[in-house]
Design a protein around this motif. Structure first.
Motif, short mmCIF file in Angstrom:
data_model
loop_
_atom_site.label_atom_id
_atom_site.label_comp_id
_atom_site.label_asym_id
_atom_site.label_seq_id
_atom_site.Cartn_x
_atom_site.Cartn_y
_atom_site.Cartn_z
N ARG A 129 0.83 -1.21 0.00
CA ARG A 129 0.00 0.00 0.00
C ARG A 129 0.86 1.26 0.00
N LYS A 170 1.78 1.90 -3.52
CA LYS A 170 0.63 2.46 -4.23
C LYS A 170 0.47 3.94 -3.88
N GLU A 202 -3.55 -5.63 -5.11
CA GLU A 202 -2.63 -4.64 -4.61
C GLU A 202 -1.27 -4.76 -5.28
#
Length: 189
Positions: free
Chosen positions: A73, A76, A186
């Motif tokens: 994450r 990202k 993800e």
């Protein structure tokens, strides 16, 4: 070819980071555990002896807990903040954490199998029990023949980081297996 070099550099960076943590900042992981153990009267060892006795299991548990954190994450978020960095932080087909333990394990195995006790006989066979106690045992399992000036380095530079990176890789694999659909979305995005 550059992706392979980048991937190997990531593995090497992870090892150097973990080895530095193991040598310089082991107290960060062990001090809270020692404080709880002494407050709850589970241990009456002083901090240095506790560190040398329980460093390996505490460091392995720390690696496992760190592996449960979804750092994908963060990747990202970096790409969303700065889209130009997407090439720099691009996702590998095999994340480096899965195999970062391999180089340190090879180095550990070389050190483990080439280690000789100071009191070893030229004629005698290898002392596997002493070897195992030296690299994995607590201070109570150590004998004067097992101690030398490299004992602490063997634990903090080879054994500890190997356990940490193996536990971290197992936790990441477990996290990806348990939350596979979310993790693969993800990872792929």
């Amino acid at each position: 070819m550059s992706r392979i070099v980048t991937w190997c550099a990531k593995c090497l960076f992870l090892y150097i980071l973990v080895a530095t943590l193991a040598i310089k900042f082991a107290w960060i992981f062990v001090l809270p555990t020692w404080a709880v153990a002494t407050k709850m009267h589970w241990s009456n060892l002083n901090q240095a002896v506790f560190l040398l006795n329980y460093f390996l299991p505490i460091f392995a548990v720390s690696g496992f807990i760190l592996g449960l954190i979804p750092f994908g994450r963060l990747r990202k978020a970096v790409i969303e903040i700065a889209p130009g960095l997407s090439r720099v932080v691009e996702q590998d087909s095999i994340p480096a954490i899965y195999l970062a333990w391999l180089p340190v394990t090879i180095a550990f195995l070389i050190r483990f199998f080439t280690w000789q006790s100071r009191n070893a006989s030229v004629i005698g066979s290898n002392n596997t029990v002493g070897r195992t106690a030296r690299f994995f045992g607590t201070l109570n399992a150590q004998t004067p023949a097992l101690f030398d000036n490299r004992w602490a380095l063997d634990r903090f530079l080879f054994t500890g980081p190997m356990f940490f990176l193996m536990a971290c890789a197992i936790a990441v694999l477990l996290r990806h297996t348990l939350f596979g659909s979310k993790a693969t979305n993800e990872v792929s995005s």
